[in-house]
Scaffold this active site. Structure first.
Site, PDB file in Angstrom:
ATOM      1  N   GLU A 125      21.551  51.423  75.156  1.00 46.53           N
ATOM      2  CA  GLU A 125      22.721  51.570  74.294  1.00 46.53           C
ATOM      3  C   GLU A 125      23.892  51.060  75.117  1.00 46.53           C
ATOM      4  O   GLU A 125      24.381  51.741  76.024  1.00 46.53           O
ATOM      5  CB  GLU A 125      22.932  53.023  73.885  1.00 46.53           C
ATOM      6  CG  GLU A 125      24.103  53.168  72.949  1.00 46.53           C
ATOM      7  CD  GLU A 125      24.410  54.611  72.580  1.00 46.53           C
ATOM      8  OE1 GLU A 125      25.385  54.801  71.852  1.00 46.53           O
ATOM      9  OE2 GLU A 125      23.699  55.513  73.017  1.00 46.53           O
ATOM     10  N   CYS A 159      31.220  53.449  73.172  1.00 43.09           N
ATOM     11  CA  CYS A 159      30.504  52.252  72.727  1.00 43.09           C
ATOM     12  C   CYS A 159      30.757  51.950  71.254  1.00 43.09           C
ATOM     13  O   CYS A 159      30.544  50.828  70.810  1.00 43.09           O
ATOM     14  CB  CYS A 159      29.009  52.396  72.999  1.00 43.09           C
ATOM     15  SG  CYS A 159      28.290  53.872  72.253  1.00 43.09           S
TER      16      CYS A 159
END
Length: 198
Positions: A125, A159
């Site tokens: 990720e 993110c």
């Protein structure tokens, strides 16, 4: 779909899973990685970011207590505190058939190359490049609020931070003007001072 046929899903444990998390949202990222891994029957080693060591230790203790209360050894969700050296050890160690890494794209590339060199598996990720699409029938007030929050919430240190806008041409000038006004109200400064957002 077809008479006499069944579809079965079977989770096969891999063994010992390594979970390496970044400084932001350490509990959430660890939680969703750990839950899936435990359901599949794996044991786990968590390496949190060096800047969140106390969070790592505290959450590991909470998880160990929950496991013990349910008759399971706390060691199935263990932790290792450290810096790059610990991450490098984990990614190189074949006893971790799977490494889940959350962090920068730059480091994720290194993790991927290292783990795959030994034919391990990864879940990565990495830094996002997220967009919001503002269609011609959008509620512009809501779109502006959502875009500003998506870009500056948590000081842009996640993110999922908004980095791009795709705005229908009929709304473009209005959206840009409203966004400029909204951004002008964002308190920028020392994060240790009350009222600072960025």
């Amino acid at each position: 779909e077809r008479p006499g046929h069944n579809l079965l899903e079977r989770w096969n444990p891999l063994g010992h899973v390594g979970i390496i998390t970044a400084f932001n949202f350490p509990c959430a990222v660890y939680g969703w990685n750990l839950a899936i891994s435990l359901v599949c029957g794996n044991t786990n080693m968590w390496k949190g970011a060096p800047s969140t060591s106390l969070v790592t230790v505290a959450l590991t203790k909470i998880v160990a207590d929950v496991l013990a209360a349910n008759g399971l050894p706390g060691a199935i969700a263990s932790t290792c505190v450290g810096g790059t050296d610990v991450g490098e050890w984990m990614t190189n160690d074949p006893r971790f058939p799977l490494i889940s890494f959350t962090g920068s794209t730059k480091v994720g590339r290194i993790v991927s190359e290292t783990v795959h060199r030994r034919f391990g598996r990864t879940i990565l990720e990495l830094g996002g490049n997220n967009a919001t699409i503002v269609a011609s029938d959008a509620d512009v007030d809501m779109a502006v609020r959502a875009c500003v929050f998506g870009a500056v919430g948590t000081a842009g240190q996640r993110c999922t931070t908004l980095r791009r806008l795709i705005i229908h041409e009929s709304l473009y000038d209005d959206m840009v003007a409203r966004l400029k006004s909204a951004y002008a109200t964002v308190p920028i400064g020392d994060p240790l001072e009350d009222g600072t957002l960025m």
